[in-house]
Scaffold this active site. Sequence first.
Site, PDB file in Angstrom:
ATOM      1  N   SER A 101     -18.257 -27.998   2.928  1.00  0.00           N
ATOM      2  CA  SER A 101     -18.072 -27.460   1.487  1.00  0.00           C
ATOM      3  C   SER A 101     -19.301 -26.541   1.277  1.00  0.00           C
ATOM      4  O   SER A 101     -20.277 -26.589   1.717  1.00  0.00           O
ATOM      5  CB  SER A 101     -18.049 -28.495   0.345  1.00  0.00           C
ATOM      6  OG  SER A 101     -18.200 -27.838  -0.818  1.00  0.00           O
ATOM      7  N   TYR A 132     -22.280 -36.136  -3.395  1.00  0.00           N
ATOM      8  CA  TYR A 132     -21.563 -35.016  -2.486  1.00  0.00           C
ATOM      9  C   TYR A 132     -22.183 -34.161  -1.748  1.00  0.00           C
ATOM     10  O   TYR A 132     -22.110 -33.676  -0.627  1.00  0.00           O
ATOM     11  CB  TYR A 132     -20.468 -34.535  -3.369  1.00  0.00           C
ATOM     12  CG  TYR A 132     -19.402 -33.770  -2.708  1.00  0.00           C
ATOM     13  CD1 TYR A 132     -18.137 -34.243  -2.292  1.00  0.00           C
ATOM     14  CD2 TYR A 132     -19.612 -32.200  -2.464  1.00  0.00           C
ATOM     15  CE1 TYR A 132     -17.300 -33.388  -1.480  1.00  0.00           C
ATOM     16  CE2 TYR A 132     -18.495 -31.625  -2.048  1.00  0.00           C
ATOM     17  CZ  TYR A 132     -17.498 -32.163  -1.258  1.00  0.00           C
ATOM     18  OH  TYR A 132     -16.660 -31.426  -0.678  1.00  0.00           O
TER      19      TYR A 132
END
Length: 256
Positions: free
Chosen positions: A148, A161
């Site tokens: 990401s 995350y």
Amino acid sequence: MNGLAGRVALVTGASRGIGRAIALRLAADGADVAVNYRRDADAAAETVTAVEAAGRRARAYAASVDDAQAVAAMVDAVIADFSGVDILVNNAGIASRGRAVADTDAAELERVIRTHALAPHQLSRLVLPSMRARARDTGRGDIVMISSVATLRHAANGAPYNMGKAALEALALTLAKEERRHGIRTNIVAPGLTVTDMGERLAKATMGVGDIAELDARSPFGRVSTPEDVAAAVAYLVSADAAYVNGQKINLDGGG
């Protein structure tokens, strides 16, 4: 069309969203596909049907990637069914709850890191013997990590995350050096906001939009990225055109 003919891809989280798009693109390019899913057997079956409609072999395998025993059984089954794995796409992922470090409990941190970092480590380790053996004959194996652009910014309220994806990228860059001598390339694709169920939830939670399409006008090139954009990047990395690409990261956010 047939650039991946004779190759077998294992794609985690392939019942929907980015994983499904990757599975279908690799099938369109000639690969047979092992479709991993966690819960939605019907969606996984639809992905299998779509792969078969492209003229390729496919089977679905239920396993939550954070369950070590289930993952080991899945890899054994895939190798038994397809005689090996040439391409591993570590795509399965989950979101964290968007809380500050001070408000994040250890269980959430462990769950997110287990999914994004420990599971890809185990999957890669279990697949590598088969991939190395097949690469001795074909000269090629590929591992692609779906990360990401969060790792570029490390925004507040996303430590689990951010940490999970950063560890995933560290794993990829390490594997790129370790496995190069076996003919295996390891690369990273890092999408930004993408039109998926998770993307819809993220857009609603962080930007207050009910429809992710509302963000098109303020996005690069006039649209939010799609799962097919991510799949195209993966398809390039495992293709003959990327034979000299190893240990690289494609940030797929339109330059935003």
